[in-house]
Enzyme design. Structure first.
Site, short mmCIF file in Angstrom:
data_model
loop_
_atom_site.label_atom_id
_atom_site.label_comp_id
_atom_site.label_asym_id
_atom_site.label_seq_id
_atom_site.Cartn_x
_atom_site.Cartn_y
_atom_site.Cartn_z
N GLU A 1 11.34 -12.02 19.28
CA GLU A 1 11.08 -13.35 18.72
C GLU A 1 9.58 -13.63 18.84
O GLU A 1 9.02 -13.50 19.93
CB GLU A 1 11.84 -14.43 19.51
CG GLU A 1 13.29 -14.57 19.14
CD GLU A 1 14.00 -15.68 19.92
OE1 GLU A 1 14.71 -16.46 19.29
OE2 GLU A 1 13.85 -15.76 21.15
N ASN B 1 18.37 -17.79 22.45
CA ASN B 1 18.95 -18.50 23.59
C ASN B 1 19.46 -19.89 23.25
O ASN B 1 20.35 -20.41 23.92
CB ASN B 1 17.96 -18.53 24.75
CG ASN B 1 17.90 -17.18 25.43
OD1 ASN B 1 18.93 -16.58 25.71
ND2 ASN B 1 16.70 -16.67 25.67
N SER C 1 11.62 -16.95 27.65
CA SER C 1 12.80 -17.04 26.80
C SER C 1 13.11 -18.49 26.44
O SER C 1 14.04 -18.75 25.69
CB SER C 1 14.01 -16.43 27.52
OG SER C 1 14.08 -16.91 28.83
N HIS D 1 8.65 -12.75 22.63
CA HIS D 1 9.88 -12.69 23.44
C HIS D 1 10.73 -11.46 23.12
O HIS D 1 11.41 -11.39 22.10
CB HIS D 1 10.70 -13.98 23.22
CG HIS D 1 11.97 -14.01 24.00
ND1 HIS D 1 13.14 -14.58 23.53
CD2 HIS D 1 12.27 -13.54 25.24
CE1 HIS D 1 14.09 -14.44 24.43
NE2 HIS D 1 13.59 -13.82 25.47
#
Length: 297
Positions: free
Chosen positions: A158, A196, A125, A146
């Site tokens: 992702e 994130n 992540s 991800h």
């Protein structure tokens, strides 16, 4: 047309059978891929197998899939403690703990057992894809893949190209995401990518608001749920993700971008030092030992 013929992914190896790994195996098998789920710990594999059964059953009960689809998916998953069983996979998704030396060690031990055409990916992540790729023998066939947690529910994946990743590798992975019925967001390889990079500083800021006494745990979470229409408050979400993971990502942002705005809140560090990691340890910003979660302090 050459690209289509060249890389039809049929068999996928998933490394790490924790929360993310078993969710990834679950959605891949529903997408019709043959999955080999690996973990160093036999107990973790047994738990994962049970979790996947339960989660598929839940989807059957809520009419999202049929019993036949669930049974077909279960038949497509094999479990192993040995990476030697990855000798026929077309794609590997590494979903071990968010720790760079551990990920590098896993990737190194995997290399002797995979074929030259096999694509390597990491479900990290936040860790640099370029750096992870550089410790393998195929940086052009390496990328970030991800998934969001919980994997069966969340629509986004992702896809992150490292500096050396080639277009064919990206296209092959994109095809997998589409076959799973999920949506891909293409992110550049900078610390924490997109989700994130935006989400963790918000969670960190919520912890600062608590630390500075701006509001209580409940006031902060209620404010963001009702004031910004978030389905979960940021502190509740941090507990769900795991405070150790949140702290690790904040550290990656802080170290990787060298900007003080990413400094982890000392209170988050304190909770992690106390072993209050959120739901998985029954205590984080909330205490989960009783009937319903109550703020832990």
């Amino acid at each position: 047309i050459k690209c289509e013929a060249h890389m039809q992914i049929k068999k996928v190896g998933v490394i790490g059978a924790g929360q993310m790994g078993n969710g990834i195996a679950h959605v891949l098998s529903l997408g019709g891929y043959h999955v080999i789920l690996n973990d160093i710990d036999k107990n973790t594999l047994e738990k994962a197998s049970q979790n996947i059964k339960n989660n598929l059953e839940r989807q059957v009960n809520s009419k999202k899939i049929s019993t036949a689809e669930s049974n077909a998916a279960l038949k497509l998953i094999d479990y192993t403690v040995s990476l030697e069983d990855f000798n026929e996979v077309d794609l590997v998704i590494e979903a071990a703990t968010e720790n760079e030396p551990i990920k590098q060690k896993i990737l190194n031990s995997l290399l002797p057992h995979i074929q030259p055409h096999t694509i390597l990916t990491s479900n990290t992540s936040s860790i640099s894809i370029t750096r992870l790729a550089s410790c393998t023998d195929r940086p052009e066939k390496f990328m970030g893949f991800h998934f969001m947690n919980p994997v069966p529910v969340m629509q986004l994946v992702e896809l992150i190209k490292g500096i050396a990743t080639d277009q064919e590798t990206y296209d092959s992975c994109l095809q997998v995401v589409e076959k799973l019925g999920k949506t891909a967001a293409s992110a550049e390889d900078f610390p924490a990518f997109i989700v994130n990079r935006v989400l963790m500083p918000m969670i960190n800021e919520a912890v600062y608001a608590l630390y500075e006494g701006v509001g209580s745990v409940e006031a902060i979470d209620t404010s963001m749920k009702l004031g910004a229409n978030h389905p979960m408050g940021p502190l509740e979400l941090a507990d769900f993700i795991g405070l150790d993971t949140c702290l690790a990502i904040m550290n990656v942002l802080h170290d990787g971008l060298a900007d003080t705005k990413y400094r982890p809140c000392p209170l988050m560090t304190k909770y992690v030092e106390a072993g209050w990691l959120g739901r998985k340890t029954k205590r984080g910003f909330y205490d989960y030992t009783g009937e319903k979660p109550i703020p832990s302090r």
